[in-house]
Design an enzyme around this catalytic site. Structure first.
Site, short mmCIF file in Angstrom:
data_model
loop_
_atom_site.label_atom_id
_atom_site.label_comp_id
_atom_site.label_asym_id
_atom_site.label_seq_id
_atom_site.Cartn_x
_atom_site.Cartn_y
_atom_site.Cartn_z
N HIS A 17 29.10 -41.86 46.22
CA HIS A 17 28.80 -40.97 46.70
C HIS A 17 29.13 -39.42 46.80
CE1 HIS A 17 25.85 -44.48 46.82
NE2 HIS A 17 24.83 -43.68 45.24
N LYS A 41 9.24 -53.37 49.82
CA LYS A 41 10.49 -54.33 49.37
C LYS A 41 11.51 -54.26 49.90
CE LYS A 41 13.25 -53.24 45.41
NZ LYS A 41 13.41 -52.17 44.20
N ARG A 90 28.37 -40.98 36.37
CA ARG A 90 29.63 -42.08 35.83
C ARG A 90 29.61 -42.44 34.88
NH1 ARG A 90 27.11 -46.44 40.05
NH2 ARG A 90 25.43 -45.56 39.24
N SER A 128 26.92 -48.77 44.29
CA SER A 128 26.28 -49.81 45.72
C SER A 128 26.33 -50.97 45.17
CB SER A 128 25.11 -48.92 46.14
OG SER A 128 25.44 -48.00 46.29
P1 ADP Z 1 23.96 -46.42 43.03
O1 ADP Z 1 23.78 -46.64 41.42
O2 ADP Z 1 25.01 -46.32 43.24
O3 ADP Z 1 23.25 -48.03 43.51
P2 ADP Z 1 21.97 -44.87 44.11
O4 ADP Z 1 20.99 -45.00 42.67
O5 ADP Z 1 22.14 -44.28 45.50
O6 ADP Z 1 23.41 -45.65 43.40
O7 ADP Z 1 22.98 -43.02 43.61
C1 ADP Z 1 22.73 -41.78 43.71
C2 ADP Z 1 22.89 -40.66 42.16
O8 ADP Z 1 24.82 -40.85 42.87
C3 ADP Z 1 22.62 -41.21 41.63
O9 ADP Z 1 22.69 -40.06 41.10
C4 ADP Z 1 24.34 -41.37 40.78
O10 ADP Z 1 24.78 -41.56 39.30
C5 ADP Z 1 24.98 -41.14 41.92
N1 ADP Z 1 26.53 -42.20 41.66
C6 ADP Z 1 26.52 -43.41 42.12
N2 ADP Z 1 27.98 -44.06 42.19
C7 ADP Z 1 28.41 -42.58 42.34
C8 ADP Z 1 29.82 -42.53 41.66
N3 ADP Z 1 31.15 -43.79 42.12
N4 ADP Z 1 30.03 -40.74 41.73
C9 ADP Z 1 29.13 -39.95 41.05
N5 ADP Z 1 27.98 -39.88 41.67
C10 ADP Z 1 27.86 -41.65 42.17
#
Ligand code: ADP
Length: 163
Positions: A17, A41, A90, A128
């Site tokens: 992130h 939730k 990703r 995450s």
């Molecule tokens: P996660 O998918 O890790 O639970 P989120 O739902 O908070 O995370 O994701 C928010 C945004 O960040 C999404 O667009 C997701 O694709 C992107 N994202 C999450 N992890 C990464 C990563 N390791 N590299 C690039 N983008 C990421």
């Protein structure tokens, strides 16, 4: 001034992130990190306030604002008068969902455009969800999350998480 909304659950913030936020700042004057949460939730690891604090500490940049919202992202974007949504990609597996979401959001609000950034090679396997799973089982997530998030995970799950 150009601004983008970077929405997600950020439960917790990872180095993946952070990389997207930092690279987003090369394209936009301001990045609004928008924590999507559902007040009904109770299954999240950290509360929206805890997540917000962790992101603010880790980013420490005045060009980054951290906010929380629930409900439709396009409505939030409308309220904030921001038309760009920033998302990270990703693996190929992200693509289908992101493609559907981007099209749905554009249908709901034709002003909104979604911009995708490819993750760096060091981060493509970090999520995450995986961080939560590994940490809750006592495995080390060092190198996957910023130091302040690591400290908070250690508080919850024990010192092995940071070794
Ligand atoms: P996660 O998918 O890790 O639970 P989120 O739902 O908070 O995370 O994701 C928010 C945004 O960040 C999404 O667009 C997701 O694709 C992107 N994202 C999450 N992890 C990464 C990563 N390791 N590299 C690039 N983008 C990421």
């Amino acid at each position: 001034m150009t601004a983008a909304i970077y929405p997600g659950s950020f439960d917790p913030l990872t180095n993946g992130h952070l990389s997207i936020i930092q690279r987003g700042l090369k394209m936009f004057d301001k990045v609004i990190v928008a924590i999507a949460y559902n007040p009904q939730k109770a299954t999240s690891l950290f509360t929206a306030d805890e997540r917000k604090k962790l992101i603010l500490e880790a980013v420490a940049d005045p060009r980054v604002e951290v906010d929380a919202f629930h409900g439709l992202l396009v409505e939030y974007a409308r309220r904030r008068s921001v038309n760009v949504i920033l998302r990270g990609l990703r693996a190929v597996s992200d693509f289908e969902y992101e493609f559907q979401m981007a099209n749905m959001n554009r249908t709901l609000n034709s002003q909104v455009e979604t911009v995708f950034m490819m993750t760096g090679e060091d981060y493509f396997f970090i999520s995450s969800k995986l961080v939560r799973e590994v940490a809750s089982l006592g495995g080390s997530v060092k190198g996957f999350v910023p130091p302040n998030v690591l400290a908070k995970l250690q508080e919850k799950f024990g010192s092995a998480v940071g070794q």
